[in-house]
Structure formats: C-alpha cells, structure tokens
Design a protein around this motif. Sequence first.
Motif, PDB file in Angstrom:
ATOM      1  N   UNK A  47      52.405  79.315  21.802  1.00 48.85           N
ATOM      2  CA  UNK A  47      50.946  79.443  21.772  1.00 48.85           C
ATOM      3  C   UNK A  47      50.410  79.253  20.360  1.00 48.85           C
ATOM      4  N   UNK A  48      49.249  78.621  20.273  1.00 48.38           N
ATOM      5  CA  UNK A  48      48.505  78.478  19.015  1.00 48.38           C
ATOM      6  C   UNK A  48      47.030  78.713  19.335  1.00 48.38           C
ATOM      7  N   UNK A  75      44.395  78.766  17.278  1.00 47.16           N
ATOM      8  CA  UNK A  75      43.403  78.063  16.474  1.00 47.16           C
ATOM      9  C   UNK A  75      42.849  78.828  15.307  1.00 47.16           C
ATOM     10  N   UNK A  76      43.210  80.088  15.137  1.00 48.01           N
ATOM     11  CA  UNK A  76      42.731  80.887  13.996  1.00 48.01           C
ATOM     12  C   UNK A  76      43.875  81.282  13.072  1.00 48.01           C
ATOM     13  N   UNK A  77      45.004  80.560  13.203  1.00 51.44           N
ATOM     14  CA  UNK A  77      46.172  80.865  12.387  1.00 51.44           C
ATOM     15  C   UNK A  77      47.205  81.726  13.084  1.00 51.44           C
ATOM     16  N   UNK A  78      46.914  82.196  14.278  1.00 54.20           N
ATOM     17  CA  UNK A  78      47.849  83.047  15.023  1.00 54.20           C
ATOM     18  C   UNK A  78      48.687  82.197  15.974  1.00 54.20           C
ATOM     19  N   UNK A  79      50.005  82.394  15.936  1.00 52.07           N
ATOM     20  CA  UNK A  79      50.930  81.682  16.816  1.00 52.07           C
ATOM     21  C   UNK A  79      51.929  82.679  17.391  1.00 52.07           C
ATOM     22  N   UNK A  80      52.419  82.373  18.586  1.00 51.74           N
ATOM     23  CA  UNK A  80      53.427  83.222  19.212  1.00 51.74           C
ATOM     24  C   UNK A  80      54.187  82.425  20.258  1.00 51.74           C
ATOM     25  N   UNK A  81      55.379  82.915  20.602  1.00 53.89           N
ATOM     26  CA  UNK A  81      56.238  82.303  21.609  1.00 53.89           C
ATOM     27  C   UNK A  81      56.549  83.361  22.668  1.00 53.89           C
ATOM     28  N   UNK A  82      56.353  83.022  23.937  1.00 56.96           N
ATOM     29  CA  UNK A  82      56.595  83.957  25.029  1.00 56.96           C
ATOM     30  C   UNK A  82      57.324  83.249  26.159  1.00 56.96           C
ATOM     31  N   UNK A 138      39.831  87.627  19.703  1.00 57.89           N
ATOM     32  CA  UNK A 138      39.253  86.958  18.533  1.00 57.89           C
ATOM     33  C   UNK A 138      38.286  87.920  17.839  1.00 57.89           C
ATOM     34  N   UNK A 139      38.444  88.068  16.522  1.00 56.90           N
ATOM     35  CA  UNK A 139      37.605  89.001  15.765  1.00 56.90           C
ATOM     36  C   UNK A 139      36.423  88.331  15.088  1.00 56.90           C
ATOM     37  N   UNK A 140      36.383  86.996  15.055  1.00 61.08           N
ATOM     38  CA  UNK A 140      35.307  86.290  14.368  1.00 61.08           C
ATOM     39  C   UNK A 140      34.661  85.303  15.337  1.00 61.08           C
ATOM     40  N   UNK A 141      33.429  84.931  15.006  1.00 59.28           N
ATOM     41  CA  UNK A 141      32.710  83.966  15.827  1.00 59.28           C
ATOM     42  C   UNK A 141      33.075  82.552  15.409  1.00 59.28           C
ATOM     43  N   UNK A 142      32.822  81.607  16.288  1.00 53.54           N
ATOM     44  CA  UNK A 142      33.097  80.218  15.979  1.00 53.54           C
ATOM     45  C   UNK A 142      33.695  79.501  17.170  1.00 53.54           C
ATOM     46  N   UNK A 143      33.994  78.227  16.968  1.00 53.81           N
ATOM     47  CA  UNK A 143      34.609  77.393  17.997  1.00 53.81           C
ATOM     48  C   UNK A 143      36.098  77.241  17.694  1.00 53.81           C
ATOM     49  N   UNK A 144      36.925  77.483  18.704  1.00 54.19           N
ATOM     50  CA  UNK A 144      38.371  77.428  18.545  1.00 54.19           C
ATOM     51  C   UNK A 144      38.973  76.621  19.692  1.00 54.19           C
ATOM     52  N   UNK A 145      40.193  76.139  19.468  1.00 53.50           N
ATOM     53  CA  UNK A 145      40.970  75.453  20.499  1.00 53.50           C
ATOM     54  C   UNK A 145      42.303  76.150  20.634  1.00 53.50           C
ATOM     55  N   UNK A 146      42.539  76.740  21.801  1.00 57.51           N
ATOM     56  CA  UNK A 146      43.807  77.397  22.068  1.00 57.51           C
ATOM     57  C   UNK A 146      44.739  76.372  22.702  1.00 57.51           C
ATOM     58  N   UNK A 147      45.980  76.292  22.174  1.00 58.30           N
ATOM     59  CA  UNK A 147      46.947  75.300  22.629  1.00 58.30           C
ATOM     60  C   UNK A 147      48.219  76.000  23.079  1.00 58.30           C
ATOM     61  N   UNK A 148      48.915  75.365  24.005  1.00 56.79           N
ATOM     62  CA  UNK A 148      50.208  75.874  24.451  1.00 56.79           C
ATOM     63  C   UNK A 148      51.123  74.690  24.742  1.00 56.79           C
ATOM     64  N   UNK A 149      52.344  74.814  24.292  1.00 56.72           N
ATOM     65  CA  UNK A 149      53.391  73.822  24.584  1.00 56.72           C
ATOM     66  C   UNK A 149      54.378  74.479  25.548  1.00 56.72           C
ATOM     67  N   UNK A 150      54.546  73.854  26.716  1.00 58.52           N
ATOM     68  CA  UNK A 150      55.376  74.416  27.776  1.00 58.52           C
ATOM     69  C   UNK A 150      56.655  73.588  27.894  1.00 58.52           C
ATOM     70  N   UNK A 151      57.777  74.274  27.948  1.00 59.53           N
ATOM     71  CA  UNK A 151      59.080  73.632  28.117  1.00 59.53           C
ATOM     72  C   UNK A 151      59.724  74.200  29.375  1.00 59.53           C
TER      73      UNK A 151
END
Length: 435
Positions: free
Chosen positions: A179-180, A182-189, A198-211
């Motif tokens: 997972x990414x 878009x605000x610098x936070x990444x994780x794997x699950x 999200x603690x701040x306002x703005x436009x973000x794109x959340x991404x996920x790479x599935x294997x």
Amino acid sequence: MLPTLGVEVRSPCPGPFINSRLCCPDFRGLYELHLTTDGPATTGAEVTITASLVADDNGSLVLPASTRLYRFRWIHTPLLLTGKTDEAFSSTIRVVGNVPGDFPVSVWVTAADCGMCQPVARSLLVLPITEFLVGNLVVTQNTSLPWPSSYLTKTVLKVSFLLHDPSNFFKTASFLYSWDFGDGTQMVTKDATVYYNYSIVGSFTVKVKVVAEWEQVTPDVGKGFLQKTGDFSASLKLQETLRGIQVLGPTLIQTFQKMIVTLNFLGSPPLNVCWRLKPECLPLGEGECHPVSVGSTAYNLTHIFRDPGDYCFSIQAENIISKTHQYHKIQVWPSSIQPAVFAFPCATLITMMLAFIMYMTLRNAAHQKDMVEVADFDFSPMSDKNPEPPTGVRCCCQMCCGPFLLETPSEYLEVVRENHGLLPPLYKSVKTYTV
C-alpha cells in the motif's frame, strides 16, 4: 407448367415470409438480442457470456410459446469454448482466453428449421482479456458525503481491494498487498482491507500493488508456482469540516472611519462566504446576501459606518462538506472629526472668529500706544521750557507716573478725579471730602 393467366397462386405458408418456398417467417425488427458477460478476465480464467432474446422496445410483442422455433449461433474464436447451455429464449457459453487482447464475440438467432433464413436478431460484444489481475479499489467512510471521492480528514477510511474472479480461478492463490497512501505512508499486508486516517487536507492517490501466487501441476512441467500481479489506485479529496469562524476586528469604532474585520475559517477551502449587517445578531435568511468565493482560510471585510448605533455582523460560510455561521457585535460612536462636507463651513466660521479677535487686539494695541507714547516728553517740573503737554499724554503721565511725582495727597486725589473718566479704578470708588 406455368400457371394460367388470371388464376391466383396462393403460398402454402400463411403470414409474412422471407422465403415462401421454405416457409421462413419474417421476424426481422420484432425482437432484440441482449448480451451480458462477467468479463473482463485474466488469461486462463473462464468467462461466461449470455445471449437473451427479448421483444422490441415497444413491448407489444409476445414471444412464442414454443422454444424450438429458434437457434443461437455463436462465433467466439480464438477463445476456447469450455461449455454451452441453451434455455428458453437464451443461450450461455463459457470461454477461456490464453493470450491477452480484446476479442469480439458475436451471436445471432435464426429459425430452428431454416438455416438459410434471415436472422431474427443479432448482437456483438468485445471481451477484454488481460494478463494481469482484475479488480477494483474501494474507499469507504462512516460519514457519507454527497460529493464523489470526497472524504473527511481525521476520520478513519476503509480501503479495500476487491478481486474480480467469478470463476474462482484464484481460489488456491495467496495474496500480498503493498500500500502507498500518497502522503509518505507505506505498508505491506496480507489482508485485502486496511484502515487509514489522513490528518491533513488535500488531494491524494492511494495505490496498491497486488501479487497472487499459487501452485499448479501440469503433465508436461510437473509442479510449479504461477504468479500474477496488478496495480490499482483511487483518487481521494480530503476535506475538513468548518468547525467555526474566528473574527478579529474592533468592537468600538467612530462614524466615517474605515473598519477592517479579518475572518479566519477553521476548515478547508474553497468556501462560499456570505455576510450582512443587521441591528441584531440573527441568522441569515435565504437570499439575504450574495455569497463570495474564497480560496483561502482568511478573508477581510471592510465597511464604513455613516450612522452611530449598535450593529451586528452576521457571517455565514460553507464548503463542500459543511457550513457554519458567526456573529460580531460592534458599537459605532459619532466621529470627533467631521467629514469634509462639514469641514469648510466650520473652517470659515473659525477663520472669521480669529480675524475678529486679531482686529480687536490690534485696535486696543493702537489705542494703548497713543496713550503711552511719550518718548520725547520731559517729565521735569513745569516751566517755560516745557509747556503743558497734550491731554492724552498728560493723562497717561498722570496715571502711570503721578503717584511718584506728586508730593501731597491732595494733588494725588485730584489726579485720580481727573482720570476717573479715562480708566476705571481697580478699587471700589469712595467719596472723598476735603475739610
């Protein structure tokens, strides 16, 4: 043998026909063929396509009771056919694509006993086959918003990956998610669902790479592991509710003085701001003022009061999530500096008063100068050399110097009596008797 002239030849098939010799009924334009599919799909997965014969849009036609009147004919190559099912006025096929691409699949319906007759209805679709995973990224939040892709900050988001696998092709596969946010936070699950705030306002794109990885046994290769991947994303617009309006400005002001009030909005722009001046602090009604678009969290109001009194600013603001209002009381006092419309008459009056005072001052100064100007007069005792001075000079001399020159009190009193009409005494007059 040719028929005799004038003899009517009747067709052996009643009703409208395309081919009277074969008795093919003409149903063109009376029915429609609808196609549905559970695609798209990944290579190797099974796809189901269904064709349904329905009456035309007018809905006035009724399908015949017999299901043996029609035949569904499919063209699906190069897709591999794995199964087919025919039902009442519908047909379903199952196909597999081993290579990626967009493949056309067509079907038409004809009379069952007339292969040369025109189709009753026909239809076509394009089936996409990909070598990657097929799915969708879904973002939800407990607080429902009327705007698409808009969510609240400081509120938990639920982000889920939904795999599209109607044929259970990946039933034995294990998945890994990177997972990414878009605000610098990444994780794997290993779970397809995560929760994020999200603690701040703005436009973000959340991404996920599935294997996806699974074990497969083939006669030629034997046991081996296969793997498929997929990249998915979703756009988010994080907003913050309007928690209030901070008003910075004076509460006491004078008339005809420019007032500036700063509004600090505790929320995320863009905003629609509306304000109006009222005698009392009351909410704004519908259409009472025109909103102004504000692209930041601060806005300045300017106003000039012309009449003294008590006033209240009614302020309303809203963004795409929420709205709020605030009041600001202000007291207006009469100005000590009048406006220019009153300045000229007042200046004229003051000028006239000053001119009058200067005139009176110069007049008195000239009069006193006439009384005391004795620069060439000799103050020695009277003689033939100094004859008696003029009356004005003599009076002045007697007033200023008399008490020092006269030798007897009787002479001093006489001088006082002579000058009584010229300058009033500084003491209350007293009657004097000479014995």
